[in-house]
Design a protein around this motif. Sequence first.
Motif, short mmCIF file in Angstrom:
data_model
loop_
_atom_site.label_atom_id
_atom_site.label_comp_id
_atom_site.label_asym_id
_atom_site.label_seq_id
_atom_site.Cartn_x
_atom_site.Cartn_y
_atom_site.Cartn_z
N THR A 1 -0.83 15.19 16.41
CA THR A 1 -0.98 15.07 14.96
C THR A 1 -0.25 16.25 14.31
O THR A 1 0.04 17.26 14.95
CB THR A 1 -2.46 15.07 14.53
OG1 THR A 1 -3.05 16.34 14.88
CG2 THR A 1 -3.24 13.95 15.22
N GLU B 1 -1.22 -0.33 5.79
CA GLU B 1 -2.29 0.63 6.13
C GLU B 1 -1.83 2.09 6.10
O GLU B 1 -2.31 2.92 6.88
CB GLU B 1 -2.92 0.29 7.48
CG GLU B 1 -3.49 -1.12 7.49
CD GLU B 1 -4.80 -1.23 8.24
OE1 GLU B 1 -5.60 -0.28 8.21
OE2 GLU B 1 -5.02 -2.30 8.84
N VAL C 1 -2.34 4.52 4.09
CA VAL C 1 -3.32 5.56 3.74
C VAL C 1 -4.06 6.00 5.00
O VAL C 1 -4.11 7.19 5.34
CB VAL C 1 -4.31 5.07 2.66
CG1 VAL C 1 -5.42 6.08 2.45
CG2 VAL C 1 -3.57 4.80 1.35
N LYS C 2 -4.62 5.03 5.73
CA LYS C 2 -5.38 5.34 6.94
C LYS C 2 -4.49 5.92 8.03
O LYS C 2 -4.84 6.90 8.69
CB LYS C 2 -6.06 4.05 7.44
CG LYS C 2 -7.10 4.29 8.50
CD LYS C 2 -7.92 3.02 8.77
CE LYS C 2 -7.27 2.19 9.86
NZ LYS C 2 -7.93 0.88 10.04
N MET C 3 -3.31 5.33 8.21
CA MET C 3 -2.40 5.82 9.25
C MET C 3 -1.89 7.22 8.90
O MET C 3 -1.70 8.06 9.78
CB MET C 3 -1.22 4.86 9.44
CG MET C 3 -1.62 3.54 10.06
SD MET C 3 -2.41 3.78 11.67
CE MET C 3 -3.96 3.00 11.38
N GLU D 1 0.83 -1.21 0.00
CA GLU D 1 0.00 0.00 0.00
C GLU D 1 0.87 1.27 0.00
O GLU D 1 1.87 1.36 0.70
CB GLU D 1 -0.93 -0.02 1.23
CG GLU D 1 -1.94 1.13 1.23
CD GLU D 1 -3.00 0.96 2.30
OE1 GLU D 1 -3.63 -0.13 2.34
OE2 GLU D 1 -3.20 1.89 3.09
N ASP E 1 -7.12 10.23 0.91
CA ASP E 1 -8.18 9.81 1.84
C ASP E 1 -8.63 8.37 1.67
O ASP E 1 -9.44 7.88 2.45
CB ASP E 1 -9.37 10.77 1.76
CG ASP E 1 -10.02 10.82 0.39
OD1 ASP E 1 -9.73 9.96 -0.47
OD2 ASP E 1 -10.84 11.74 0.16
N ALA E 2 -8.15 7.66 0.64
CA ALA E 2 -8.52 6.25 0.42
C ALA E 2 -7.47 5.64 -0.52
O ALA E 2 -6.76 6.37 -1.21
CB ALA E 2 -9.90 6.14 -0.20
N VAL E 3 -7.43 4.32 -0.55
CA VAL E 3 -6.42 3.64 -1.39
C VAL E 3 -6.59 4.00 -2.87
O VAL E 3 -5.61 4.29 -3.56
CB VAL E 3 -6.47 2.11 -1.17
CG1 VAL E 3 -5.58 1.38 -2.16
CG2 VAL E 3 -6.07 1.76 0.25
N THR F 1 0.67 5.80 -0.26
CA THR F 1 -0.15 7.00 -0.18
C THR F 1 0.62 8.21 -0.67
O THR F 1 1.86 8.22 -0.70
CB THR F 1 -0.66 7.24 1.27
OG1 THR F 1 -1.69 8.24 1.24
CG2 THR F 1 0.46 7.69 2.20
N ARG G 1 -3.54 9.52 7.33
CA ARG G 1 -4.61 10.44 7.70
C ARG G 1 -4.64 10.66 9.21
O ARG G 1 -4.86 11.78 9.69
CB ARG G 1 -5.96 9.90 7.23
CG ARG G 1 -6.11 9.80 5.73
CD ARG G 1 -6.41 11.11 5.07
NE ARG G 1 -7.75 11.59 5.35
CZ ARG G 1 -8.29 12.65 4.77
NH1 ARG G 1 -7.59 13.37 3.88
NH2 ARG G 1 -9.50 13.05 5.07
N GLN G 2 -4.42 9.60 9.97
CA GLN G 2 -4.39 9.75 11.43
C GLN G 2 -3.23 10.63 11.88
O GLN G 2 -3.35 11.43 12.79
CB GLN G 2 -4.27 8.38 12.12
CG GLN G 2 -5.57 7.61 12.13
CD GLN G 2 -5.53 6.44 13.10
OE1 GLN G 2 -4.61 6.29 13.89
NE2 GLN G 2 -6.55 5.60 13.02
#
Length: 149
Positions: A100, A79, A81-83, A2, A118-120, A4, A85-86
């Motif tokens: 953050t 992960e 992409v999600k991480m 993955e 914001d998403a894969v 980003t 964003r976090q």
Amino acid sequence: KERTFIAVKPDGVQRGLIGEIIKRFEARGYKLVAGKLLWASKDHLRNHYKDLADKPFFNGLVDYMSSGPLFAMVWEGKEVVKMGRQMLGATNPLASMPGTIRGDYGIDVGRNICHGSDAVETANREIALWFKPEELSDYEYANKPWIYE
Ligand code: GTP
Ligand code: MG
């Protein structure tokens, strides 16, 4: 595998935060596969943010993002992409938790320091929009077994 798209926005560049943002992704264990400083055109940014074209802040957003060079990157890992964003926090820095990137360095939503996909599927589109395939380096981190079980 993955990936980003992360970009230090023109305000982040002017405020000297490129290294800080790279440092956070590196320290987490993510792998940098591409990076470049560039001054993006308004057309390029209108394309990048095309889903927001009907928002009242769209022209201001394009002006902000084209107000100086930005630092574009591709990061890879589990992960990411999600991480990513976090690690950025909420869109509005005032709603972002301390710890953050936006929660530590920003105040206004129109000066929120850093972009993250914001998403894969969005990430794959954005990577193709900002980078040529030959600008992405495929390599292994020697410390991979110390990051992943
Ligand atoms: P990006 O990582 O930049 O894509 O931010 P995001 O995914 O957290 O938010 P979104 O994609 O919805 O909006 C893109 C960018 O537009 C934001 O990062 C802000 O810089 C800007 N933006 C979003 N909402 C507002 C708003 O209500 N007012 C203003 N002035 N700017 C906004
Ligand atoms: Mg977004």
